[in-house]
Design a protein around this motif. Structure first.
Motif, PDB file in Angstrom:
ATOM      1  N   UNK A  28     -12.644   7.192  -3.859  1.00 30.38           N
ATOM      2  CA  UNK A  28     -11.621   8.213  -4.230  1.00 30.38           C
ATOM      3  C   UNK A  28     -10.628   7.369  -5.167  1.00 30.38           C
ATOM      4  N   UNK A  29     -10.530   7.890  -6.091  1.00 23.01           N
ATOM      5  CA  UNK A  29      -9.413   7.515  -7.351  1.00 23.01           C
ATOM      6  C   UNK A  29      -8.070   7.472  -6.792  1.00 23.01           C
ATOM      7  N   UNK A  30      -7.539   6.246  -6.613  1.00 25.58           N
ATOM      8  CA  UNK A  30      -6.115   6.300  -6.123  1.00 25.58           C
ATOM      9  C   UNK A  30      -5.129   7.050  -6.744  1.00 25.58           C
ATOM     10  N   UNK A  31      -5.341   7.499  -7.942  1.00 21.91           N
ATOM     11  CA  UNK A  31      -4.229   7.995  -8.571  1.00 21.91           C
ATOM     12  C   UNK A  31      -4.402   9.604  -8.340  1.00 21.91           C
ATOM     13  N   UNK A  32      -5.451  10.167  -7.526  1.00 21.44           N
ATOM     14  CA  UNK A  32      -5.809  11.345  -7.359  1.00 21.44           C
ATOM     15  C   UNK A  32      -4.673  12.291  -6.804  1.00 21.44           C
ATOM     16  N   UNK A  33      -4.241  11.644  -5.656  1.00 12.67           N
ATOM     17  CA  UNK A  33      -3.306  12.188  -4.634  1.00 12.67           C
ATOM     18  C   UNK A  33      -2.042  11.818  -4.869  1.00 12.67           C
ATOM     19  N   UNK A  34      -0.720  12.457  -4.935  1.00 12.05           N
ATOM     20  CA  UNK A  34       0.563  12.145  -4.588  1.00 12.05           C
ATOM     21  C   UNK A  34       1.187  12.775  -3.608  1.00 12.05           C
ATOM     22  N   UNK A  35       1.701  12.029  -2.696  1.00 13.77           N
ATOM     23  CA  UNK A  35       1.682  10.583  -2.419  1.00 13.77           C
ATOM     24  C   UNK A  35       0.403  10.321  -2.276  1.00 13.77           C
ATOM     25  N   UNK A  36       0.248   9.119  -2.153  1.00 15.68           N
ATOM     26  CA  UNK A  36      -1.398   8.585  -1.957  1.00 15.68           C
ATOM     27  C   UNK A  36      -1.901   8.778  -0.781  1.00 15.68           C
ATOM     28  N   UNK A  37      -3.457   9.259  -0.588  1.00 19.13           N
ATOM     29  CA  UNK A  37      -3.782   9.622   0.689  1.00 19.13           C
ATOM     30  C   UNK A  37      -3.898   8.247   1.474  1.00 19.13           C
ATOM     31  N   UNK A  39       0.786  -1.187   0.128  1.00 20.53           N
ATOM     32  CA  UNK A  39       0.114  -0.031  -0.060  1.00 20.53           C
ATOM     33  C   UNK A  39       0.696   1.252  -0.133  1.00 20.53           C
ATOM     34  N   UNK A  40       2.214   1.082   0.050  1.00 18.37           N
ATOM     35  CA  UNK A  40       3.017   2.505   0.082  1.00 18.37           C
ATOM     36  C   UNK A  40       2.903   3.095   1.233  1.00 18.37           C
ATOM     37  N   UNK A  41       2.750   2.674   2.516  1.00 14.18           N
ATOM     38  CA  UNK A  41       2.779   2.914   3.656  1.00 14.18           C
ATOM     39  C   UNK A  41       3.904   2.680   4.544  1.00 14.18           C
ATOM     40  N   UNK A  42       3.872   3.208   5.847  1.00 12.21           N
ATOM     41  CA  UNK A  42       4.829   2.815   6.796  1.00 12.21           C
ATOM     42  C   UNK A  42       4.631   1.731   7.701  1.00 12.21           C
ATOM     43  N   UNK A  79      -4.881  13.342   3.385  1.00  9.72           N
ATOM     44  CA  UNK A  79      -3.467  13.259   4.417  1.00  9.72           C
ATOM     45  C   UNK A  79      -2.886  11.742   4.075  1.00  9.72           C
ATOM     46  N   UNK A  80      -1.544  11.844   3.744  1.00  8.31           N
ATOM     47  CA  UNK A  80      -0.675  10.697   3.518  1.00  8.31           C
ATOM     48  C   UNK A  80       0.031  10.477   4.766  1.00  8.31           C
ATOM     49  N   UNK A  81      -0.058   9.367   5.232  1.00  9.96           N
ATOM     50  CA  UNK A  81       0.682   9.014   6.612  1.00  9.96           C
ATOM     51  C   UNK A  81       2.372   9.265   6.493  1.00  9.96           C
ATOM     52  N   UNK A  82       2.792  10.131   7.159  1.00  9.80           N
ATOM     53  CA  UNK A  82       4.035  10.369   7.147  1.00  9.80           C
ATOM     54  C   UNK A  82       4.606  11.230   8.422  1.00  9.80           C
ATOM     55  N   UNK A  83       4.777  10.371   9.429  1.00 13.54           N
ATOM     56  CA  UNK A  83       5.118  10.737  10.804  1.00 13.54           C
ATOM     57  C   UNK A  83       6.491  11.645  10.886  1.00 13.54           C
ATOM     58  N   UNK A  84       7.339  11.424   9.829  1.00 10.05           N
ATOM     59  CA  UNK A  84       8.859  12.216   9.728  1.00 10.05           C
ATOM     60  C   UNK A  84       8.749  12.967   8.411  1.00 10.05           C
ATOM     61  N   UNK A  85       7.546  13.640   8.278  1.00 11.64           N
ATOM     62  CA  UNK A  85       7.206  14.808   7.424  1.00 11.64           C
ATOM     63  C   UNK A  85       8.378  15.906   7.450  1.00 11.64           C
ATOM     64  N   UNK A  86       8.964  16.316   6.158  1.00 12.00           N
ATOM     65  CA  UNK A  86      10.068  17.378   6.253  1.00 12.00           C
ATOM     66  C   UNK A  86       9.644  18.787   6.714  1.00 12.00           C
TER      67      UNK A  86
END
Length: 187
Positions: free
Chosen positions: A79-88, A7-10, A112-119
């Motif tokens: 939601x179309x999976x291609x709608x958001x980059x990175x994937x929501x 799923x491209x998640x952490x 929101x794309x799960x990313x606890x280490x967002x820059x």
């Protein structure tokens, strides 16, 4: 690890979801077994007709003062999976006007794309006060400076939406803002 890769998640996010499913009695972990997850309830019983093109709409997120968000899913949104980059990975309904200059309006649904280490410098969903068990979600631009996290609004009215400054350990970044959906009635 395989679920996270698929799923491209952490992995930490997948682990939290699996632990939550086990807590509700939907799955069980088989000790000393690779891929040891056993489903205890039928898929239909769990979530109905959930498909890969659906995202959970999970409560509200504040674009203003932090707001307690529901921990359970309000609904599944197609939601179309291609709608958001990175994937929501999650959707939240916005409450407030602090991100007005970014085009985020009260009542919009943010992805929101799960990313606890967002820059530093990105717009993120954050939990700015971990003194309670409730999630106090807010949508702000996160800037890391030294040992602090600055949560900044995107509204010219800085008197009403002043920066929120926390020590790094006092705020948890859940993920990065990747876009929004404006409900039909708000267009």
């Amino acid at each position: 690890m395989e679920i996270a890769d698929h799923f491209g998640l952490y992995q930490s996010g997948i682990r939290k979801h699996l632990l939550r499913l086990a807590e509700f009695g939907y799955i069980d972990f088989e000790m000393h077994s690779a891929r040891g997850i056993r489903v205890l309830a039928s898929a239909d019983h769990l979530v109905g007709d959930v498909r890969i093109d659906q995202l959970p709409l999970v409560g509200r997120i504040a674009a203003g003062t932090p707001l307690t968000a529901a921990e359970n899913i309000e609904e599944w949104v197609q939601v179309n999976p291609e709608l958001f980059r990175p994937r929501a990975t999650h959707l939240f309904r916005v409450s407030g006007r602090s991100m007005l200059n970014l085009g985020v309006l009260d009542g919009d649904i943010v992805a929101i794309h799960e990313d606890p280490d967002a820059t530093s410098g990105i717009v993120a969903a954050a939990v700015p006060d971990k003194k309670t068990d409730d999630l106090l979600l807010t949508l702000k631009r996160c800037k890391r400076k030294g040992g602090q996290v600055h949560l900044l609004s995107e509204n010219d009215d800085q008197a009403s939406y002043s920066p929120q400054i926390y020590e790094a350990g006092e705020v948890q970044v859940l993920g990065r803002y990747v876009g929004l959906i404006r409900p039909e009635h708000r267009r």
